[in-house]
Design a protein around this motif. Sequence first.
Motif, short mmCIF file in Angstrom:
data_model
loop_
_atom_site.label_atom_id
_atom_site.label_comp_id
_atom_site.label_asym_id
_atom_site.label_seq_id
_atom_site.Cartn_x
_atom_site.Cartn_y
_atom_site.Cartn_z
N ASN A 147 0.77 -1.39 -0.15
CA ASN A 147 -0.04 0.06 -0.02
C ASN A 147 0.83 1.39 -0.01
O ASN A 147 1.92 1.35 0.84
N PRO A 148 0.54 2.17 -0.94
CA PRO A 148 1.46 3.49 -0.78
C PRO A 148 1.21 4.41 0.40
O PRO A 148 0.31 4.21 0.98
N LEU A 149 2.29 4.75 0.84
CA LEU A 149 2.33 5.85 2.07
C LEU A 149 2.79 7.07 1.59
O LEU A 149 3.80 7.43 1.17
N ALA A 150 1.45 7.99 1.65
CA ALA A 150 1.61 9.16 1.33
C ALA A 150 2.22 10.24 2.33
O ALA A 150 1.91 9.80 3.52
N GLY A 151 2.93 11.03 2.00
CA GLY A 151 3.37 12.28 3.08
C GLY A 151 4.21 11.38 3.98
O GLY A 151 4.63 12.10 5.02
N ALA A 152 5.28 10.34 3.51
CA ALA A 152 6.32 10.02 4.33
C ALA A 152 7.41 10.87 4.26
O ALA A 152 7.83 11.56 3.27
N ARG A 153 8.16 11.04 5.36
CA ARG A 153 9.18 12.25 5.45
C ARG A 153 10.41 11.34 5.04
O ARG A 153 10.86 10.37 5.73
N ILE A 154 11.11 12.01 4.15
CA ILE A 154 12.09 11.24 3.45
C ILE A 154 13.27 12.16 3.74
O ILE A 154 13.44 13.38 2.95
N GLU A 155 14.24 11.98 4.55
CA GLU A 155 15.53 12.78 4.85
C GLU A 155 16.48 12.05 3.97
O GLU A 155 16.94 10.72 3.90
N VAL A 156 17.22 12.96 3.13
CA VAL A 156 18.39 12.41 2.46
C VAL A 156 19.77 13.08 2.56
O VAL A 156 19.86 14.38 2.90
N TRP A 157 20.93 12.59 2.96
CA TRP A 157 22.11 13.30 2.85
C TRP A 157 23.40 12.39 2.48
O TRP A 157 23.42 11.25 2.54
N GLU A 158 24.44 13.23 2.16
CA GLU A 158 25.12 12.46 1.24
C GLU A 158 26.71 13.30 1.34
O GLU A 158 26.75 14.55 1.53
N ALA A 159 27.81 12.82 1.02
CA ALA A 159 29.01 13.60 0.64
C ALA A 159 29.14 14.03 -0.28
O ALA A 159 28.47 13.62 -1.43
N ASP A 160 29.98 15.26 -1.01
CA ASP A 160 30.08 15.57 -1.92
C ASP A 160 31.04 14.79 -2.86
O ASP A 160 31.87 13.79 -2.26
N GLU A 161 31.48 15.20 -3.97
CA GLU A 161 32.61 14.32 -4.61
C GLU A 161 33.83 14.45 -4.33
O GLU A 161 34.92 13.52 -4.66
N ASP A 162 34.15 15.25 -3.40
CA ASP A 162 35.51 15.33 -2.72
C ASP A 162 35.35 14.41 -1.42
O ASP A 162 36.42 14.45 -0.64
N ALA A 171 30.18 24.09 10.27
CA ALA A 171 28.75 23.28 11.06
C ALA A 171 27.58 23.93 10.52
O ALA A 171 26.81 23.31 10.61
N GLY A 172 27.64 25.13 10.13
CA GLY A 172 26.39 25.79 9.71
C GLY A 172 25.92 25.61 8.35
O GLY A 172 24.93 25.90 7.87
N LYS A 173 26.90 24.90 7.47
CA LYS A 173 26.71 24.85 6.04
C LYS A 173 25.55 23.83 5.76
O LYS A 173 25.40 22.92 6.45
N ARG A 174 24.82 24.08 4.70
CA ARG A 174 23.66 22.96 4.39
C ARG A 174 23.81 22.73 2.89
O ARG A 174 23.27 23.32 2.24
N SER A 175 24.23 21.63 2.53
CA SER A 175 24.41 21.16 1.08
C SER A 175 24.37 19.99 1.08
O SER A 175 24.95 18.98 1.95
N ALA A 176 24.05 19.24 -0.09
CA ALA A 176 23.87 17.73 -0.31
C ALA A 176 23.01 16.95 0.69
O ALA A 176 23.42 15.95 1.44
N ARG A 177 22.01 17.82 1.17
CA ARG A 177 21.23 17.25 2.02
C ARG A 177 19.86 17.88 2.00
O ARG A 177 19.61 19.04 1.58
N GLY A 178 18.78 17.33 2.45
CA GLY A 178 17.41 17.86 2.41
C GLY A 178 16.29 16.97 2.84
O GLY A 178 16.63 15.54 3.03
N HIS A 179 15.20 17.43 2.92
CA HIS A 179 13.87 16.52 2.99
C HIS A 179 12.93 16.84 2.26
O HIS A 179 12.64 17.89 1.76
N LEU A 180 11.88 15.78 1.92
CA LEU A 180 10.93 15.64 1.17
C LEU A 180 9.83 14.80 1.46
O LEU A 180 10.19 14.12 2.43
N PHE A 181 8.51 14.78 1.13
CA PHE A 181 7.65 14.06 1.39
C PHE A 181 7.01 13.28 0.13
O PHE A 181 7.01 14.04 -0.76
N SER A 182 6.83 12.20 0.42
CA SER A 182 6.11 11.24 -0.60
C SER A 182 4.74 11.82 -1.17
O SER A 182 3.96 12.50 -0.35
N ALA A 183 4.46 11.70 -2.38
CA ALA A 183 3.15 12.17 -3.11
C ALA A 183 2.05 11.08 -2.40
O ALA A 183 2.15 10.18 -1.67
N ALA A 184 0.78 11.41 -2.92
CA ALA A 184 -0.38 10.69 -2.58
C ALA A 184 -0.22 9.27 -3.14
O ALA A 184 -0.78 8.41 -2.25
#
Length: 296
Positions: A147-162, A171-184
Amino acid sequence: MTRPATSPEQEVVEARLVEAVVASFDACSDPRLKELMVSLVRHLHAFIRDVRLTEEEWGEAIEFLTRAGHITDDVRQEFILLSDTLGASMQTININNAAYENATEATVFGPFFVEDAPHVELGGDVAFGAPGEPCWVEGTVTDTQGNPLAGARIEVWEADEDGLYDVQYDAGKRSARGHLFSAADGSYRFWGLTPTPYPIPDDGPVGQMLAAVGRSPLRASHLHFMVSHPGTRTLVTHIFPEGDPIGERDSVFGLKQSLVKRFEQQAAGAPTPDGRVVEGTWSRVRFDIVLAPVGA
Ligand SMILES: [Fe+2]
């Protein structure tokens, strides 16, 4: 390898000490704490007796732990690295996230998650300027019945190519990371970066330990996910590109075969799923996420 006590009398002396320490917890009113302490003491003494630990070696062990403590601060956690490189983190995850039907497997959390990663819309780009090859990531989030789960919170993060995470620059920098929510319909999609290998921080005692035993500090290339939805067990995992040269030699033992995915390389100029114009090559991967029920 086990070397027994040198005489029956010596065996009695050593065994008597173990029982005396175990008995010292008799008055502990917390049964779980008592269980943990008694088992810890039995295993610790078994190790000391098994290898016939020398006083010099015990002194070196204390000195190693002292250095691990001294290098640890708010952003550097040497004891997590020690736990990770000895497989203790992964074993704890195995025990607490038992395989459940077709649910996606968990792996190590790692030290680079932050709570306040930026939100992106479906199809958005979590790179936020981090250098690396663009990677289109898509899939669905479902329960174990499909069964599809709508509105699941998906956090992703990763290292850059270096091989560095944003917080390793600042410590305050935010890149190569984010969160999104699954569709209906449970689907999700975003742009990230094709994962690359990176070393765990190896300029401290854990790095010295790895060097002394001839081990590499490199982690297999990976993209982190944490996926949560009401009524399901929160999933902390990674996906690993098929064919990665580090693969099974991952320095923290995090790779599971079910999490190895085909990242399909795309030629420069190949049309993208959302019409975005990408300069140079890019890749794409599909990762369908199945969440186990709470308490599974
Ligand atoms: Fe990582």
